[in-house]
Design a protein around this motif. Structure first.
Motif, PDB file in Angstrom:
ATOM      1  N   LEU A 251      -7.165   0.791  -5.878  1.00  0.00           N
ATOM      2  CA  LEU A 251      -6.160  -0.263  -5.802  1.00  0.00           C
ATOM      3  C   LEU A 251      -6.268  -1.058  -4.509  1.00  0.00           C
ATOM      4  CD1 LEU A 251      -3.685  -1.530  -7.225  1.00  0.00           C
ATOM      5  CD2 LEU A 251      -2.258   0.089  -5.930  1.00  0.00           C
ATOM      6  N   LEU A 252      -6.497  -2.353  -4.645  1.00  0.00           N
ATOM      7  CA  LEU A 252      -6.458  -3.298  -3.532  1.00  0.00           C
ATOM      8  C   LEU A 252      -5.235  -4.190  -3.723  1.00  0.00           C
ATOM      9  CD1 LEU A 252     -10.193  -4.459  -3.478  1.00  0.00           C
ATOM     10  CD2 LEU A 252      -9.033  -3.374  -1.544  1.00  0.00           C
ATOM     11  N   LEU A 253      -4.291  -4.113  -2.794  1.00  0.00           N
ATOM     12  CA  LEU A 253      -3.086  -4.929  -2.882  1.00  0.00           C
ATOM     13  C   LEU A 253      -3.159  -6.040  -1.855  1.00  0.00           C
ATOM     14  CD1 LEU A 253      -0.403  -2.164  -3.392  1.00  0.00           C
ATOM     15  CD2 LEU A 253      -0.968  -3.964  -5.006  1.00  0.00           C
ATOM     16  N   LYS A 254      -3.431  -7.231  -2.327  1.00  0.00           N
ATOM     17  CA  LYS A 254      -3.448  -8.416  -1.487  1.00  0.00           C
ATOM     18  C   LYS A 254      -2.077  -9.089  -1.562  1.00  0.00           C
ATOM     19  CE  LYS A 254      -7.957  -7.858  -1.095  1.00  0.00           C
ATOM     20  NZ  LYS A 254      -8.568  -7.348   0.158  1.00  0.00           N
ATOM     21  N   THR A 255      -1.786  -9.935  -0.599  1.00  0.00           N
ATOM     22  CA  THR A 255      -0.561 -10.724  -0.687  1.00  0.00           C
ATOM     23  C   THR A 255      -0.570 -11.588  -1.934  1.00  0.00           C
ATOM     24  OG1 THR A 255      -0.419 -10.796   1.733  1.00  0.00           O
ATOM     25  CG2 THR A 255       0.857 -12.433   0.524  1.00  0.00           C
ATOM     26  N   GLN A 256      -1.755 -12.035  -2.357  1.00  0.00           N
ATOM     27  CA  GLN A 256      -1.886 -13.019  -3.437  1.00  0.00           C
ATOM     28  C   GLN A 256      -2.071 -12.401  -4.817  1.00  0.00           C
ATOM     29  OE1 GLN A 256      -3.804 -12.889  -0.636  1.00  0.00           O
ATOM     30  NE2 GLN A 256      -2.868 -14.561   0.555  1.00  0.00           N
ATOM     31  N   PHE A 257      -2.536 -11.159  -4.918  1.00  0.00           N
ATOM     32  CA  PHE A 257      -2.802 -10.520  -6.209  1.00  0.00           C
ATOM     33  C   PHE A 257      -3.068  -9.036  -5.994  1.00  0.00           C
ATOM     34  CE2 PHE A 257      -6.575 -12.829  -4.692  1.00  0.00           C
ATOM     35  CZ  PHE A 257      -7.474 -11.793  -4.460  1.00  0.00           C
TER      36      PHE A 257
ATOM     37  N   ALA B  91      -7.988 -16.546  -0.160  1.00  0.00           N
ATOM     38  CA  ALA B  91      -8.014 -15.159  -0.643  1.00  0.00           C
ATOM     39  C   ALA B  91      -8.630 -15.054  -2.030  1.00  0.00           C
ATOM     40  CB  ALA B  91      -6.611 -14.584  -0.650  1.00  0.00           C
ATOM     41  N   THR B  92      -8.514 -16.090  -2.846  1.00  0.00           N
ATOM     42  CA  THR B  92      -9.069 -16.023  -4.207  1.00  0.00           C
ATOM     43  C   THR B  92     -10.589 -16.042  -4.216  1.00  0.00           C
ATOM     44  OG1 THR B  92      -9.098 -18.421  -4.656  1.00  0.00           O
ATOM     45  CG2 THR B  92      -7.023 -17.239  -5.085  1.00  0.00           C
ATOM     46  N   PHE B  93     -11.216 -16.344  -3.084  1.00  0.00           N
ATOM     47  CA  PHE B  93     -12.676 -16.405  -3.005  1.00  0.00           C
ATOM     48  C   PHE B  93     -13.299 -15.101  -2.501  1.00  0.00           C
ATOM     49  CE2 PHE B  93     -11.362 -20.775  -3.274  1.00  0.00           C
ATOM     50  CZ  PHE B  93     -12.284 -21.315  -4.156  1.00  0.00           C
ATOM     51  N   LEU B  94     -12.484 -14.060  -2.336  1.00  0.00           N
ATOM     52  CA  LEU B  94     -13.040 -12.745  -2.061  1.00  0.00           C
ATOM     53  C   LEU B  94     -13.825 -12.267  -3.274  1.00  0.00           C
ATOM     54  CD1 LEU B  94      -9.921 -11.147  -0.347  1.00  0.00           C
ATOM     55  CD2 LEU B  94     -12.114 -11.652   0.768  1.00  0.00           C
ATOM     56  N   MET B  95     -14.962 -11.648  -3.047  1.00  0.00           N
ATOM     57  CA  MET B  95     -15.819 -11.257  -4.166  1.00  0.00           C
ATOM     58  C   MET B  95     -15.221 -10.122  -4.997  1.00  0.00           C
ATOM     59  SD  MET B  95     -18.211 -13.484  -4.198  1.00  0.00           S
ATOM     60  CE  MET B  95     -19.316 -12.771  -5.413  1.00  0.00           C
ATOM     61  N   THR B  96     -14.215  -9.435  -4.486  1.00  0.00           N
ATOM     62  CA  THR B  96     -13.517  -8.434  -5.292  1.00  0.00           C
ATOM     63  C   THR B  96     -12.630  -9.092  -6.342  1.00  0.00           C
ATOM     64  OG1 THR B  96     -11.873  -8.332  -3.500  1.00  0.00           O
ATOM     65  CG2 THR B  96     -13.536  -6.565  -3.599  1.00  0.00           C
ATOM     66  N   ASN B  97     -12.501 -10.418  -6.319  1.00  0.00           N
ATOM     67  CA  ASN B  97     -11.762 -11.184  -7.325  1.00  0.00           C
ATOM     68  C   ASN B  97     -12.706 -11.855  -8.328  1.00  0.00           C
ATOM     69  OD1 ASN B  97      -9.369 -12.441  -8.462  1.00  0.00           O
ATOM     70  ND2 ASN B  97      -9.894 -14.330  -7.371  1.00  0.00           N
TER      71      ASN B  97
ATOM     72  N   PRO C  52      -1.705  -1.081 -14.905  1.00  0.00           N
ATOM     73  CA  PRO C  52      -2.286  -0.745 -16.223  1.00  0.00           C
ATOM     74  C   PRO C  52      -3.154   0.504 -16.262  1.00  0.00           C
ATOM     75  CG  PRO C  52      -2.496  -3.082 -15.774  1.00  0.00           C
ATOM     76  CD  PRO C  52      -2.015  -2.454 -14.512  1.00  0.00           C
ATOM     77  N   SER C  53      -3.867   0.787 -15.167  1.00  0.00           N
ATOM     78  CA  SER C  53      -4.785   1.926 -15.169  1.00  0.00           C
ATOM     79  C   SER C  53      -4.334   3.034 -14.229  1.00  0.00           C
ATOM     80  CB  SER C  53      -6.190   1.457 -14.773  1.00  0.00           C
ATOM     81  OG  SER C  53      -6.166   0.900 -13.460  1.00  0.00           O
ATOM     82  N   GLY C  54      -3.144   2.894 -13.638  1.00  0.00           N
ATOM     83  CA  GLY C  54      -2.691   3.882 -12.675  1.00  0.00           C
ATOM     84  C   GLY C  54      -3.546   3.900 -11.418  1.00  0.00           C
ATOM     85  N   ALA C  55      -4.043   2.739 -11.000  1.00  0.00           N
ATOM     86  CA  ALA C  55      -4.901   2.655  -9.818  1.00  0.00           C
ATOM     87  C   ALA C  55      -4.137   3.062  -8.565  1.00  0.00           C
ATOM     88  CB  ALA C  55      -5.420   1.231  -9.658  1.00  0.00           C
ATOM     89  N   THR C  56      -4.840   3.705  -7.623  1.00  0.00           N
ATOM     90  CA  THR C  56      -4.258   4.105  -6.348  1.00  0.00           C
ATOM     91  C   THR C  56      -5.191   3.729  -5.208  1.00  0.00           C
ATOM     92  OG1 THR C  56      -5.220   6.332  -6.413  1.00  0.00           O
ATOM     93  CG2 THR C  56      -3.025   6.048  -7.382  1.00  0.00           C
ATOM     94  N   ALA C  57      -4.625   3.589  -4.025  1.00  0.00           N
ATOM     95  CA  ALA C  57      -5.412   3.243  -2.842  1.00  0.00           C
ATOM     96  C   ALA C  57      -6.020   4.507  -2.240  1.00  0.00           C
ATOM     97  CB  ALA C  57      -4.539   2.519  -1.826  1.00  0.00           C
TER      98      ALA C  57
ATOM     99  N   LEU D 161       0.824  -1.194   0.000  1.00  0.00           N
ATOM    100  CA  LEU D 161       0.000   0.000   0.000  1.00  0.00           C
ATOM    101  C   LEU D 161       0.864   1.252   0.000  1.00  0.00           C
ATOM    102  CD1 LEU D 161      -2.834  -1.086   2.420  1.00  0.00           C
ATOM    103  CD2 LEU D 161      -3.062  -0.549   0.011  1.00  0.00           C
ATOM    104  N   ALA D 162       1.992   1.194   0.679  1.00  0.00           N
ATOM    105  CA  ALA D 162       2.894   2.340   0.711  1.00  0.00           C
ATOM    106  C   ALA D 162       3.455   2.637  -0.669  1.00  0.00           C
ATOM    107  CB  ALA D 162       4.034   2.082   1.688  1.00  0.00           C
ATOM    108  N   LEU D 163       3.479   1.615  -1.520  1.00  0.00           N
ATOM    109  CA  LEU D 163       4.028   1.785  -2.865  1.00  0.00           C
ATOM    110  C   LEU D 163       2.974   2.141  -3.897  1.00  0.00           C
ATOM    111  CD1 LEU D 163       6.433  -1.257  -2.815  1.00  0.00           C
ATOM    112  CD2 LEU D 163       7.153   1.099  -3.161  1.00  0.00           C
ATOM    113  N   SER D 164       1.706   2.071  -3.526  1.00  0.00           N
ATOM    114  CA  SER D 164       0.650   2.182  -4.534  1.00  0.00           C
ATOM    115  C   SER D 164       0.603   3.545  -5.202  1.00  0.00           C
ATOM    116  CB  SER D 164      -0.713   1.865  -3.909  1.00  0.00           C
ATOM    117  OG  SER D 164      -1.053   2.837  -2.939  1.00  0.00           O
ATOM    118  N   LEU D 165       0.861   4.618  -4.446  1.00  0.00           N
ATOM    119  CA  LEU D 165       0.840   5.933  -5.047  1.00  0.00           C
ATOM    120  C   LEU D 165       1.960   6.083  -6.062  1.00  0.00           C
ATOM    121  CD1 LEU D 165      -0.055   8.184  -1.998  1.00  0.00           C
ATOM    122  CD2 LEU D 165      -1.527   7.436  -3.858  1.00  0.00           C
TER     123      LEU D 165
END
Length: 284
Positions: free
Chosen positions: A57-63, A138-144, A43-48, A12-16
């Motif tokens: 931007l959602l940064l998970k450990t897995q994706f 983690a892959t079963f979160l609905m945001t995935n 790809p889209s310049g997403a930010t948290a 998250l600290a790197l997302s910006l």
């Protein structure tokens, strides 16, 4: 590449920083400074930033996810797939809302898809995350998830996902990006544009870009004009019964449809060559 998994907090600290990367920038950032799943770019310049609800931007450990609050689905999901991520953890099937979304945002639940005629279609597949139970869960979160026509999900898409893991078994590592665009698809109960009283958009098209590298290090700098890049774009339609290879396209075509810069960390001359080419390699 055997990358030490960074924590979500560090990501998250790197997302910006990642969101600020220009699509026209030709300099390549040191790979060690980038989150694992965004090694080839954001790809889209997403930010948290909750103030950017259509490209959050959602940064998970897995994706990594660019989430669209108003569509109730991700714009894209990006992940690194290597042997490090594969093991013997069982499929968890614990579909659930993502409580990591900003306060006040609608949390899509498994019930949002009930009776819709659409699968809860994984972006990052369950079988790509079998090292630990937590990784698989983690892959079963609905945001995935996206509403995906069952025959699209279970036929060409399942075949492509399996082929990706075959490539890993052959000694490769992959950088994979899946996304969608448009509105309206045809599931087992017919055509729909939205689910859950309009809170979840049914995409018209589903796409994926796969960058294939032999196992190694310093991955961005190893991407060359001869690197295999597979780009696929399919209709979200339950009539699909064709193998995934027939839906191959160019990265350029996907970028034109979405407005994204898919491999922004790769030097521009290499990008230009790779993104204009339709893959003709094996499909199984």
């Amino acid at each position: 590449m055997l990358i030490t998994r960074t924590t979500a907090a560090a990501w998250l600290a790197l997302s910006l920083l990642m969101g600020a990367c220009s699509s026209e920038q030709e300099d390549v950032a040191p790979a060690a400074s980038l989150p694992e799943h965004l090694t080839l770019g954001n790809p889209s310049g997403a930010t948290a930033d909750p103030g950017q609800p259509t490209n959050y931007l959602l940064l998970k450990t897995q994706f990594a996810v660019s989430y669209h609050r108003d569509r109730g689905i991700p714009n894209w999901v990006s992940w690194h797939l290597s042997s490090e991520w594969l093991g013997s953890a069982a499929r968890q099937d614990d579909f659930r809302a993502d409580t990591g979304l900003p306060a006040g945002w609608y949390q899509v639940s498994t019930g949002s898809y009930t009776g819709s005629g659409f699968d809860r279609g994984h972006n990052c597949p369950s079988a790509d995350r079998t090292k630990t139970i937590a990784d698989n869960s983690a892959t079963f979160l609905m945001t995935n998830m996206v509403p995906q026509a069952p025959n699209n999900n279970q036929r060409p898409w399942a075949g492509l996902e399996s082929y990706c893991r075959t490539l890993v078994d052959q000694g490769n590592e992959l950088y994979i990006l899946m996304g969608n665009y448009g509105k309206g698809g045809t599931g087992s109960n017919g055509y729909k544009e939205t689910l859950a009283d309009g809170r979840v958009t049914v995409p018209r098209r589903l796409w994926k870009v796969i960058v294939v590298l032999p196992q190694g290090s310093d991955d961005v700098r190893r991407v060359s004009a001869s690197t295999r890049v597979i780009a696929v774009d399919t209709p979200n339609d339950n009539a699909l019964d064709t193998a995934w290879g027939s839906y191959r396209t160019t990265v350029d075509a996907i970028e034109q449809a979405t407005g994204y810069d898919v491999m922004s960390q790769v030097p521009a001359p290499v990008q230009a060559t790779l993104e204009a080419r339709v893959d003709t390699g094996p499909t199984q």
